[in-house]
Design a protein around this motif. Sequence first.
Motif, PDB file in Angstrom:
ATOM      1  N   TYR A 124      38.396  36.760  24.496  1.00 22.10           N
ATOM      2  CA  TYR A 124      39.121  35.539  24.841  1.00 22.10           C
ATOM      3  C   TYR A 124      40.068  35.830  26.013  1.00 22.10           C
ATOM      4  O   TYR A 124      41.254  36.106  25.807  1.00 22.10           O
ATOM      5  CB  TYR A 124      39.913  35.023  23.639  1.00 22.10           C
ATOM      6  CG  TYR A 124      39.087  34.910  22.379  1.00 22.10           C
ATOM      7  CD1 TYR A 124      38.116  33.917  22.237  1.00 22.10           C
ATOM      8  CD2 TYR A 124      39.269  35.817  21.328  1.00 22.10           C
ATOM      9  CE1 TYR A 124      37.351  33.822  21.086  1.00 22.10           C
ATOM     10  CE2 TYR A 124      38.508  35.719  20.174  1.00 22.10           C
ATOM     11  CZ  TYR A 124      37.555  34.724  20.057  1.00 22.10           C
ATOM     12  OH  TYR A 124      36.788  34.633  18.924  1.00 22.10           O
ATOM     13  N   PRO A 125      39.587  35.777  27.232  1.00 23.75           N
ATOM     14  CA  PRO A 125      40.395  36.158  28.403  1.00 23.75           C
ATOM     15  C   PRO A 125      41.662  35.328  28.577  1.00 23.75           C
ATOM     16  O   PRO A 125      42.625  35.808  29.195  1.00 23.75           O
ATOM     17  CB  PRO A 125      39.429  35.947  29.582  1.00 23.75           C
ATOM     18  CG  PRO A 125      38.060  35.998  28.973  1.00 23.75           C
ATOM     19  CD  PRO A 125      38.211  35.436  27.599  1.00 23.75           C
ATOM     20  N   ARG A 126      41.698  34.120  28.026  1.00 25.30           N
ATOM     21  CA  ARG A 126      42.873  33.265  28.211  1.00 25.30           C
ATOM     22  C   ARG A 126      43.881  33.407  27.074  1.00 25.30           C
ATOM     23  O   ARG A 126      44.881  32.706  27.036  1.00 25.30           O
ATOM     24  CB  ARG A 126      42.439  31.803  28.363  1.00 25.30           C
ATOM     25  CG  ARG A 126      41.595  31.543  29.614  1.00 25.30           C
ATOM     26  CD  ARG A 126      41.291  30.067  29.794  1.00 25.30           C
ATOM     27  NE  ARG A 126      42.518  29.306  29.971  1.00 25.30           N
ATOM     28  CZ  ARG A 126      42.816  28.195  29.309  1.00 25.30           C
ATOM     29  NH1 ARG A 126      41.998  27.736  28.369  1.00 25.30           N
ATOM     30  NH2 ARG A 126      43.931  27.541  29.555  1.00 25.30           N
ATOM     31  N   LEU A 127      43.603  34.314  26.156  1.00 28.01           N
ATOM     32  CA  LEU A 127      44.536  34.589  25.071  1.00 28.01           C
ATOM     33  C   LEU A 127      45.408  35.779  25.447  1.00 28.01           C
ATOM     34  O   LEU A 127      44.905  36.867  25.737  1.00 28.01           O
ATOM     35  CB  LEU A 127      43.778  34.895  23.769  1.00 28.01           C
ATOM     36  CG  LEU A 127      44.641  35.301  22.566  1.00 28.01           C
ATOM     37  CD1 LEU A 127      45.580  34.176  22.164  1.00 28.01           C
ATOM     38  CD2 LEU A 127      43.770  35.728  21.385  1.00 28.01           C
ATOM     39  N   GLN A 128      46.708  35.584  25.445  1.00 24.47           N
ATOM     40  CA  GLN A 128      47.657  36.660  25.739  1.00 24.47           C
ATOM     41  C   GLN A 128      48.297  37.130  24.441  1.00 24.47           C
ATOM     42  O   GLN A 128      48.967  36.367  23.753  1.00 24.47           O
ATOM     43  CB  GLN A 128      48.746  36.189  26.703  1.00 24.47           C
ATOM     44  CG  GLN A 128      49.754  37.278  27.040  1.00 24.47           C
ATOM     45  CD  GLN A 128      50.970  36.747  27.782  1.00 24.47           C
ATOM     46  OE1 GLN A 128      51.175  35.533  27.873  1.00 24.47           O
ATOM     47  NE2 GLN A 128      51.779  37.644  28.311  1.00 24.47           N
ATOM     48  N   ILE A 129      48.069  38.385  24.116  1.00 20.94           N
ATOM     49  CA  ILE A 129      48.661  38.959  22.907  1.00 20.94           C
ATOM     50  C   ILE A 129      49.807  39.869  23.311  1.00 20.94           C
ATOM     51  O   ILE A 129      49.638  40.765  24.141  1.00 20.94           O
ATOM     52  CB  ILE A 129      47.631  39.741  22.084  1.00 20.94           C
ATOM     53  CG1 ILE A 129      46.513  38.791  21.627  1.00 20.94           C
ATOM     54  CG2 ILE A 129      48.283  40.402  20.882  1.00 20.94           C
ATOM     55  CD1 ILE A 129      45.427  39.463  20.830  1.00 20.94           C
ATOM     56  N   VAL A 130      50.983  39.617  22.748  1.00 21.80           N
ATOM     57  CA  VAL A 130      52.171  40.419  23.032  1.00 21.80           C
ATOM     58  C   VAL A 130      52.545  41.168  21.759  1.00 21.80           C
ATOM     59  O   VAL A 130      52.823  40.555  20.725  1.00 21.80           O
ATOM     60  CB  VAL A 130      53.351  39.535  23.493  1.00 21.80           C
ATOM     61  CG1 VAL A 130      54.591  40.392  23.743  1.00 21.80           C
ATOM     62  CG2 VAL A 130      52.970  38.758  24.756  1.00 21.80           C
ATOM     63  N   VAL A 131      52.514  42.493  21.828  1.00 23.59           N
ATOM     64  CA  VAL A 131      52.811  43.329  20.666  1.00 23.59           C
ATOM     65  C   VAL A 131      54.260  43.802  20.740  1.00 23.59           C
ATOM     66  O   VAL A 131      54.717  44.282  21.771  1.00 23.59           O
ATOM     67  CB  VAL A 131      51.866  44.548  20.603  1.00 23.59           C
ATOM     68  CG1 VAL A 131      52.236  45.456  19.434  1.00 23.59           C
ATOM     69  CG2 VAL A 131      50.416  44.082  20.484  1.00 23.59           C
TER      70      VAL A 131
END
Length: 307
Positions: free
Chosen positions: A117-124
Motif C-alpha cells: 500500500y504505497p499511499r499508507l504511511q506507517i509511523v512507529v
Amino acid sequence: MDISRLLTLRELARCGTMAAAAESLHLTPSAVSQQITQLECSLDTPLTERRGRGVALTPAGDALVRHTERIMVILDEARSELAQLRSDIAGQLRIAAFPSLAVAILADTVQALQAAYPRLQIVVQEMEPQEGLTALSAWRTDVAVIDDLAADPGVHHDAYDLVPLAEDVLHILLPVDHPLANRSSLQISELREAAWALDSTSSSFGEFIANLCRRAGFEPRINAHCTGFEMVAAMVASGCSISIASGLRLIKPLYGVKAVPLRPEIHRRILLAYRKADRCHPALQAFLTEIKRNAGRTLAVKPTQET
C-alpha cells in the motif's frame, strides 16, 4: 475550540499536575499551562483551579473533558467511515511498540505494508507497554503493542479492543562458559549470588524481574543499568552479568550468550490495543492481518542459541 488544547486539558485531568501532564505529552509545563490558559480565554470560562500541589478541574472543565472524549470518538468513527469509502488503503497509521517486538516482527510488517500500500504511511513510535496504552487513550497513537507483564490491559478496557498476538516465554541469559549454562532449566532462586544487567529503559519490566527475585527470597544485585538490550547482551557475553529476556530477543543470535528456560515457565501475552471506534478502519485491519501473519511465522521459529 482547538482539538490539541482540548486533549491537553483531558491529559491534565488524567495526570493531576502540570508537570505530569507535560511529561506525558512531551511538552514543557509552561507550554501545558499556556494551552490551558488559551483555552480558558477562548471560552471565557475557568477550567482549572489549584488544589494543593496539583490542579483540579472546575465543573466547566469536567464537562468539557467529557465532551472532548465524545468528540474524539466521533472523529475516529468519521475517519474510519471515510477511509472505507476510499478505493485504496492510505493515510497515516501510528504504532506504539516496545523494542523487542519492533525488532522481531514490526519492522518486517511495516516493510510488507509499505510495499502493498504505497499511499499508507506507517509511523512507529518506540514506547514501553504502559506508555503505549497512555498514548492510545490520549489519541497520540492508533495502535499500542503491549504485554500483560509490563502493562495492565484492564485499565480503560471499555475504550479499546484487545487482540491477542502471541505468547512469549522468558529465559535466563548466561555467559556461555557460566557453570549453569548447560542446564536444561533454572529456577530464579539458583541465581541469588549473580550480578544482574537490566534494561533501565523499561522500568516496569525491571521491576517485574526485581519482584521475581524478591519472591524467591533475595534482592537482585544489579551491576549494570543499561539503556538498551544491546548493552545488556554485551554485559552478559563478557561474563560480568546475567539477565532475563523474552523469547523475542532470542530469534536473532546473541553471540557469547546462552539462553536457559526458567522453571517454572513464565509466560507473557503480547496484545494489540486500538480504540473501538477504529475497529473498521481499513488501514488498521490491514496492519492487524499482516502483523498476525508475521508473528505466526516468526514466533514459530525456535529461539536461537549461541554458536
